[in-house]
Design a protein around this motif. Structure first.
Motif, PDB file in Angstrom:
ATOM      1  N   LEU A  22       0.707  -1.338  -0.321  1.00 40.03           N
ATOM      2  CA  LEU A  22       0.152  -0.069   0.126  1.00 40.03           C
ATOM      3  C   LEU A  22       0.566   1.500  -0.126  1.00 40.03           C
ATOM      4  CD1 LEU A  22      -2.593   1.223   0.804  1.00 40.03           C
ATOM      5  CD2 LEU A  22      -2.662   1.771   2.762  1.00 40.03           C
ATOM      6  N   VAL A  23       1.670   1.027   0.727  1.00 44.21           N
ATOM      7  CA  VAL A  23       2.685   2.846   1.266  1.00 44.21           C
ATOM      8  C   VAL A  23       3.534   2.539  -0.143  1.00 44.21           C
ATOM      9  CG1 VAL A  23       4.766   3.635   1.704  1.00 44.21           C
ATOM     10  CG2 VAL A  23       2.709   2.981   3.201  1.00 44.21           C
ATOM     11  N   THR A  24       4.398   1.900  -0.823  1.00 45.76           N
ATOM     12  CA  THR A  24       4.748   1.868  -2.293  1.00 45.76           C
ATOM     13  C   THR A  24       4.174   1.724  -3.277  1.00 45.76           C
ATOM     14  OG1 THR A  24       6.511   0.004  -1.396  1.00 45.76           O
ATOM     15  CG2 THR A  24       5.904   0.195  -3.301  1.00 45.76           C
ATOM     16  N   LEU A  36      14.688   2.786  -4.037  1.00 50.34           N
ATOM     17  CA  LEU A  36      14.017   2.909  -2.442  1.00 50.34           C
ATOM     18  C   LEU A  36      14.302   1.542  -1.485  1.00 50.34           C
ATOM     19  CD1 LEU A  36      10.505   3.263  -4.619  1.00 50.34           C
ATOM     20  CD2 LEU A  36      12.142   4.990  -3.244  1.00 50.34           C
ATOM     21  N   ALA A  37      14.932   0.510  -2.135  1.00 51.15           N
ATOM     22  CA  ALA A  37      15.176  -0.343  -0.707  1.00 51.15           C
ATOM     23  C   ALA A  37      16.544  -0.395  -0.329  1.00 51.15           C
ATOM     24  CB  ALA A  37      15.267  -2.066  -1.636  1.00 51.15           C
ATOM     25  N   ALA A  38      17.379   0.964  -0.277  1.00 52.50           N
ATOM     26  CA  ALA A  38      19.251   0.687   0.032  1.00 52.50           C
ATOM     27  C   ALA A  38      18.544   1.952   1.057  1.00 52.50           C
ATOM     28  CB  ALA A  38      19.907   1.521  -1.016  1.00 52.50           C
ATOM     29  N   LEU A  39      17.581   3.117   0.486  1.00 52.19           N
ATOM     30  CA  LEU A  39      16.754   3.930   1.487  1.00 52.19           C
ATOM     31  C   LEU A  39      16.089   3.800   2.304  1.00 52.19           C
ATOM     32  CD1 LEU A  39      15.659   6.857  -1.191  1.00 52.19           C
ATOM     33  CD2 LEU A  39      17.852   6.912   0.107  1.00 52.19           C
ATOM     34  N   GLY A 207       6.035   8.486   3.456  1.00 52.12           N
ATOM     35  CA  GLY A 207       6.546   6.780   2.688  1.00 52.12           C
ATOM     36  C   GLY A 207       7.550   6.223   2.706  1.00 52.12           C
ATOM     37  N   LEU A 208       8.729   7.177   2.427  1.00 55.09           N
ATOM     38  CA  LEU A 208      10.275   6.241   2.903  1.00 55.09           C
ATOM     39  C   LEU A 208      10.829   5.973   4.393  1.00 55.09           C
ATOM     40  CD1 LEU A 208      12.529   7.467   0.325  1.00 55.09           C
ATOM     41  CD2 LEU A 208      11.749   5.890   1.466  1.00 55.09           C
ATOM     42  N   ALA A 209      10.079   7.342   5.074  1.00 59.09           N
ATOM     43  CA  ALA A 209       9.930   6.655   7.053  1.00 59.09           C
ATOM     44  C   ALA A 209       9.250   5.538   7.503  1.00 59.09           C
ATOM     45  CB  ALA A 209       9.869   8.243   7.800  1.00 59.09           C
ATOM     46  N   TRP A 210       8.642   5.881   6.967  1.00 64.19           N
ATOM     47  CA  TRP A 210       6.875   4.636   6.975  1.00 64.19           C
ATOM     48  C   TRP A 210       8.150   3.405   6.969  1.00 64.19           C
ATOM     49  CZ3 TRP A 210       3.305   2.985  10.646  1.00 64.19           C
ATOM     50  CH2 TRP A 210       2.891   1.849  10.388  1.00 64.19           C
TER      51      TRP A 210
END
Length: 299
Positions: A22-24, A36-39, A207-210
């Motif tokens: 959902l977030v992605t 995004l996986a690295a971040l 989203g990244l923070a979550w």
């Protein structure tokens, strides 16, 4: 702390991971899976390192990078490949094979006996995930299937080895080591394979923070804690909570329909998770042997 409490806390991890889809799709830019996986991994790992102030000793570097690869770098890359090349339900069903793979890996690496009940419950759980997510018109792709099975095997190996290699540090420090190692592996791969990210919006950053702070740092600390306390077999069965949460969020948040077959699949998954905890409960003689090993290690 009781085993029931340990199971509940560990189950929070895959329940939160169910929000990843959902977030992605709703909060992150598409087409940058490795970046995004690295971040998701590296900032969370570095933050935990700053909080715990505990770096892995030189003798643990090799193990840390191997675990970081299995649990994060390799697993997340294969997960994204499977997600891109397969319908989401098929990819999730292949991922649920992790519980069964763990049983056989734990036999080889930990000497854990293979119990027929645990194998049956894991197989029933895979069936439940298939009923929950796989549609009749789903198309299969050989590369996607290989990636899905490889991702399940990678996470299974990381789970079992995380139990085999228990450093004398907290679960939070152990998580920090692995997240940082996984992020360091993913970062150069992202720079080589993918184009630069566009400017991130406030929604993207949220989203990244979550996914980083909650979906990686906090939840994987609970996951590795559970691996150490209740065992890899029981923990792997809890991983099936993830697709149930994903479907529930799609129904509640996105207004997606839920058929009778999907509802039946969800009940089967929840039932298999419950029975899986009983089937993977260590026997008294195993607990005594484990206690003796830990006592000898301390001495």
């Amino acid at each position: 702390m009781s085993r029931s409490t340990d199971i509940f806390l560990t189950a929070l991890a895959p329940a939160v991971w169910g929000s990843t889809y959902l977030v992605t799709t709703e909060a992150l830019p598409g087409g940058y899976p490795i970046t995004l996986a690295a971040l998701r991994a590296l900032p969370a790992g570095l933050l935990l390192l700053a909080v715990t102030r505990c770096l892995p000793p030189r003798g643990w570097l090799g193990r840390t990078f191997l675990l970081g690869s299995f649990n994060f770098a390799l697993f997340w890359v294969l997960l994204f490949v499977a997600a891109y090349r397969l319908p989401g339900g098929v990819a999730a069903t292949l991922g649920s094979l992790q519980a069964m793979i763990v049983i056989f890996m734990a036999r080889g690496w930990l000497g854990t006996p293979i119990r027929a009940g645990a194998v049956i419950v894991a197989a029933v759980g895979v069936l439940g995930v298939a009923l929950l997510l796989v549609s009749p018109e789903a198309r299969l792709d050989p590369i996607g299937i290989a990636a899905g099975v490889g991702g399940a095997a990678s996470m299974a190996a990381g789970t079992v080895l995380s139990r085999k290699w228990q450093p004398p540090v907290s679960a939070l420090s152990f998580t920090a080591w692995q997240l940082t190692a996984g992020g360091l592996i993913l970062l150069p791969l992202a720079l080589i394979v993918e184009p630069p990210l566009p400017s991130l919006t406030s929604v993207n950053l949220a989203g990244l923070a979550w996914l980083g702070l909650v979906g990686a740092a906090a939840t994987y600390a609970l996951w590795f804690r559970g691996v150490a306390r209740i065992g890899p077999g029981a923990v792997a069965m809890l991983g099936m909570m993830s697709p149930v949460t994903a479907v529930a969020l799609g129904w509640i948040w996105l207004g997606q329909s839920l058929s009778l077959v999907q509802f039946l699949g969800a009940l089967i998954v929840l039932g298999s998770v419950w029975f899986g905890q009983r089937a993977n409960r260590p026997q008294a003689h195993q607990m005594i042997r484990t206690t003796r090993k830990h006592a000898q290690a301390i001495v």
